[in-house]
Write a protein that holds these residues in place. Structure first.
Motif, mmCIF file in Angstrom:
data_model
loop_
_atom_site.group_PDB
_atom_site.id
_atom_site.type_symbol
_atom_site.label_atom_id
_atom_site.label_comp_id
_atom_site.label_asym_id
_atom_site.label_seq_id
_atom_site.Cartn_x
_atom_site.Cartn_y
_atom_site.Cartn_z
ATOM 1 N N GLY A 163 0.822 -1.200 0.000
ATOM 2 C CA GLY A 163 0.000 0.000 0.000
ATOM 3 C C GLY A 163 0.858 1.251 0.000
ATOM 4 O O GLY A 163 1.986 1.260 0.506
ATOM 5 N N THR A 164 0.323 2.314 -0.577
ATOM 6 C CA THR A 164 1.040 3.576 -0.619
ATOM 7 C C THR A 164 0.043 4.721 -0.534
ATOM 8 O O THR A 164 -1.040 4.664 -1.125
ATOM 9 C CB THR A 164 1.879 3.697 -1.910
ATOM 10 O OG1 THR A 164 2.487 4.978 -1.963
ATOM 11 C CG2 THR A 164 1.024 3.525 -3.143
ATOM 12 N N GLN A 165 0.406 5.742 0.220
ATOM 13 C CA GLN A 165 -0.433 6.933 0.336
ATOM 14 C C GLN A 165 -0.093 7.893 -0.789
ATOM 15 O O GLN A 165 1.045 8.329 -0.930
ATOM 16 C CB GLN A 165 -0.211 7.613 1.688
ATOM 17 C CG GLN A 165 -1.074 8.846 1.904
ATOM 18 C CD GLN A 165 -0.938 9.407 3.298
ATOM 19 O OE1 GLN A 165 -1.308 8.761 4.276
ATOM 20 N NE2 GLN A 165 -0.408 10.615 3.409
ATOM 21 N N LYS A 166 -1.069 8.218 -1.610
ATOM 22 C CA LYS A 166 -0.851 9.063 -2.775
ATOM 23 C C LYS A 166 -0.917 10.540 -2.436
ATOM 24 O O LYS A 166 -0.183 11.355 -3.018
ATOM 25 C CB LYS A 166 -1.882 8.738 -3.854
ATOM 26 C CG LYS A 166 -1.861 7.300 -4.346
ATOM 27 C CD LYS A 166 -0.554 7.000 -5.067
ATOM 28 C CE LYS A 166 -0.572 5.601 -5.673
ATOM 29 N NZ LYS A 166 0.676 5.285 -6.384
ATOM 30 N N ALA A 167 -1.814 10.925 -1.546
ATOM 31 C CA ALA A 167 -1.981 12.343 -1.219
ATOM 32 C C ALA A 167 -2.655 12.465 0.131
ATOM 33 O O ALA A 167 -3.353 11.548 0.588
ATOM 34 C CB ALA A 167 -2.802 13.057 -2.294
ATOM 35 N N SER A 168 -2.445 13.600 0.802
ATOM 36 C CA SER A 168 -3.068 13.877 2.092
ATOM 37 C C SER A 168 -3.393 15.364 2.170
ATOM 38 O O SER A 168 -2.575 16.201 1.784
ATOM 39 C CB SER A 168 -2.136 13.465 3.241
ATOM 40 O OG SER A 168 -2.731 13.735 4.494
ATOM 41 N N ARG A 169 -4.588 15.687 2.643
ATOM 42 C CA ARG A 169 -5.030 17.070 2.753
ATOM 43 C C ARG A 169 -5.643 17.308 4.121
ATOM 44 O O ARG A 169 -6.236 16.412 4.720
ATOM 45 C CB ARG A 169 -6.073 17.405 1.674
ATOM 46 C CG ARG A 169 -5.559 17.264 0.245
ATOM 47 C CD ARG A 169 -4.552 18.355 -0.094
ATOM 48 N NE ARG A 169 -4.173 18.283 -1.498
ATOM 49 C CZ ARG A 169 -3.168 17.553 -1.970
ATOM 50 N NH1 ARG A 169 -2.460 16.804 -1.114
ATOM 51 N NH2 ARG A 169 -2.877 17.551 -3.253
ATOM 52 N N GLY A 170 -5.523 18.521 4.582
ATOM 53 C CA GLY A 170 -6.112 18.884 5.869
ATOM 54 C C GLY A 170 -7.624 18.991 5.821
ATOM 55 O O GLY A 170 -8.288 18.902 6.859
ATOM 56 N N GLN A 171 -8.181 19.191 4.623
ATOM 57 C CA GLN A 171 -9.617 19.306 4.451
ATOM 58 C C GLN A 171 -10.104 18.209 3.511
ATOM 59 O O GLN A 171 -9.411 17.845 2.559
ATOM 60 C CB GLN A 171 -9.982 20.680 3.877
ATOM 61 C CG GLN A 171 -9.601 21.853 4.771
ATOM 62 C CD GLN A 171 -10.373 21.871 6.079
ATOM 63 O OE1 GLN A 171 -11.510 21.413 6.118
ATOM 64 N NE2 GLN A 171 -9.754 22.374 7.131
ATOM 65 N N PRO A 172 -11.315 17.660 3.744
ATOM 66 C CA PRO A 172 -11.837 16.615 2.837
ATOM 67 C C PRO A 172 -12.140 17.183 1.454
ATOM 68 O O PRO A 172 -12.734 18.246 1.331
ATOM 69 C CB PRO A 172 -13.101 16.141 3.550
ATOM 70 C CG PRO A 172 -13.505 17.276 4.437
ATOM 71 C CD PRO A 172 -12.235 17.942 4.860
ATOM 72 N N TRP A 173 -11.693 16.477 0.390
ATOM 73 C CA TRP A 173 -11.964 16.936 -0.967
ATOM 74 C C TRP A 173 -12.979 16.045 -1.683
ATOM 75 O O TRP A 173 -13.495 16.415 -2.724
ATOM 76 C CB TRP A 173 -10.670 17.014 -1.774
ATOM 77 C CG TRP A 173 -10.070 15.694 -2.137
ATOM 78 C CD1 TRP A 173 -10.342 14.951 -3.246
ATOM 79 C CD2 TRP A 173 -9.111 14.951 -1.400
ATOM 80 N NE1 TRP A 173 -9.613 13.786 -3.248
ATOM 81 C CE2 TRP A 173 -8.839 13.762 -2.130
ATOM 82 C CE3 TRP A 173 -8.437 15.161 -0.191
ATOM 83 C CZ2 TRP A 173 -7.944 12.806 -1.673
ATOM 84 C CZ3 TRP A 173 -7.545 14.208 0.251
ATOM 85 C CH2 TRP A 173 -7.300 13.048 -0.485
ATOM 86 N N THR A 174 -13.259 14.861 -1.107
ATOM 87 C CA THR A 174 -14.288 13.988 -1.657
ATOM 88 C C THR A 174 -14.760 13.044 -0.559
ATOM 89 O O THR A 174 -13.991 12.708 0.353
ATOM 90 C CB THR A 174 -13.757 13.182 -2.858
ATOM 91 O OG1 THR A 174 -14.788 12.307 -3.337
ATOM 92 C CG2 THR A 174 -12.544 12.354 -2.467
ATOM 93 N N SER A 175 -16.008 12.632 -0.644
ATOM 94 C CA SER A 175 -16.565 11.771 0.401
ATOM 95 C C SER A 175 -15.962 10.372 0.378
ATOM 96 O O SER A 175 -15.994 9.658 1.382
ATOM 97 C CB SER A 175 -18.085 11.682 0.240
ATOM 98 O OG SER A 175 -18.431 11.188 -1.047
ATOM 99 N N GLU A 176 -15.401 9.949 -0.785
ATOM 100 C CA GLU A 176 -14.818 8.602 -0.880
ATOM 101 C C GLU A 176 -13.439 8.503 -0.236
ATOM 102 O O GLU A 176 -12.938 7.405 -0.004
ATOM 103 C CB GLU A 176 -14.712 8.174 -2.350
ATOM 104 C CG GLU A 176 -16.050 7.848 -3.000
ATOM 105 C CD GLU A 176 -16.732 9.079 -3.541
ATOM 106 O OE1 GLU A 176 -16.177 10.194 -3.351
ATOM 107 O OE2 GLU A 176 -17.802 8.945 -4.155
ATOM 108 N N ALA A 177 -12.781 9.628 0.041
ATOM 109 C CA ALA A 177 -11.422 9.604 0.597
ATOM 110 C C ALA A 177 -11.433 9.071 2.029
ATOM 111 O O ALA A 177 -12.394 9.278 2.783
ATOM 112 C CB ALA A 177 -10.818 11.000 0.562
#
Length: 359
Positions: A163-177
């Motif tokens: 597994g690998t983490q592709k991106a991380s954000r402080g705010q949700p950008w989509t409900s599927e994340a």
């Protein structure tokens, strides 16, 4: 060298030493030789890839097209192959006169090089599943043609799952994340994916299948999220459906040695080797500790300044209950390796353990 003669590299390990180049001229000459050796591979693979790219629907308006879709996707492929960290660097490197001369030798019909921002915009609009189909079709063709036989290990192809983490954000950008809570009020969202890669002792790594961890669109925050283990079950099912008769050995880290995952590999006729931490499968470890006293199976191997001691215990019964409540028993092997090596006048030790599936 790896692309042309993978069997010529020592099968146990890749070199672990400092650079052998004595000056910059020697390094440039070696790089030039490597590029020349890769050109036949490009000539053999790129036409087929571009033909598959041409089947993908172009989402642009016909009147605004300057570069063909196949050209844009090919340069997007170059960004991945040459491992450019940014579009700015790719713009700088892929527009060098030397690269352009070599590229025109293969594809004289291409008149201009696209800007990498244009490549990024087209990739955002294309269905990723279509690109994955191109990749898997290419891998299938290479397997059928026998060009990957040098990667076989005991007549099996080794597929690494990680597994690998592709991106991380402080705010949700989509409900599927996926989301992760930090403290009481802070929540971060991340894109996490599981990759299946064809690997070999020669150092070849060919990723070809991806499964994203994603929540349902209507899922509430307090509900149980998707996980790497769930994604792995979906990925292994897709893998076997894609290659129904291929002999495959799945290798993965210490997250995966559990009854349901090993049972799934058995049901899909996949051999497996998982890292086995001391905290996993306590009943198996209890058997290992007892049987090692009466079955001292060991083999020593020495190369360079390193010494490896391998030990193994076969045919251990492991009982567990499936989600349906049914009782199931598997037979597994446990293989351990203790490695000693000298470094700076001192001796170091490393221990590795794996849990392979039995036939």
């Amino acid at each position: 060298m790896t692309l042309r003669n993978p069997e010529s590299i020592h099968p146990w390990t890749l070199p672990n030493r400092k650079s052998s180049y004595r000056n910059s001229e020697e390094e440039r000459a070696d790089r030039q030789t490597a590029v020349e050796a890769q050109l036949p591979v490009w000539r053999a693979l790129l036409p087929g890839l571009m033909e598959k790219f041409s089947r993908i629907a172009d989402p642009r308006r016909p009147g605004s097209i300057r570069h063909k879709l196949t050209v844009l996707l090919t340069f997007g492929l170059f960004m991945f192959i040459f491992q450019y960290a940014s579009r700015r660097r790719a713009n700088r490197e892929l527009t060098r006169p030397t690269f352009w001369e070599h590229f025109r030798e293969i594809f004289p019909e291409v008149e201009t090089i696209p800007h990498m921002d244009t490549v990024q915009r087209i990739l955002e609009r294309i269905n990723p599943g279509e690109l994955e189909e191109v990749m898997t079709a290419t891998v299938k063709r290479l397997l059928r043609s026998g060009r990957l036989k040098a990667l076989l290990v005991e007549k099996q192809y080794v597929i690494a799952i990680d597994g690998t983490q592709k991106a991380s954000r402080g705010q949700p950008w989509t409900s599927e994340a996926l989301h992760r809570r930090h403290g009481e009020n802070e929540v971060s969202s991340m894109a996490y994916a599981l990759e299946a890669s064809l690997v070999s002792p020669q150092g070849v790594v060919l990723p070809f299948l991806t499964e994203f961890c994603e929540n349902a669109a209507e899922q509430q925050e307090f509900e149980k999220q998707d996980s790497e283990l769930k994604a792995c079950k979906r990925l292994l099912t897709r893998l076997r459906k894609m290659f129904p008769k291929l002999r495959i050995l799945v290798v993965a880290d210490g997250l995966y040695p559990n009854g349901p995952m090993m049972a799934l590999c058995r049901d899909l006729h996949l051999d497996f080797m998982f890292v086995l931490p001391q905290s996993c499968l306590p009943s198996v470890w209890e058997e290992v500790k007892g049987l090692r006293k009466i079955e001292p199976n060991e083999r020593r191997h020495r190369w360079g300044n390193r010494e490896q001691i391998f030990w193994w215990i076969n045919q251990i019964d492991y009982d567990f209950r499936e989600a349906s409540g049914a009782h199931r028993r598997l037979k597994v092997h446990v293989v351990g390796c203790t490695e000693f090596w000298e470094e700076g006048g001192s001796s170091r030790r490393r221990i590795g353990r794996g849990c392979p599936g039995s036939r």
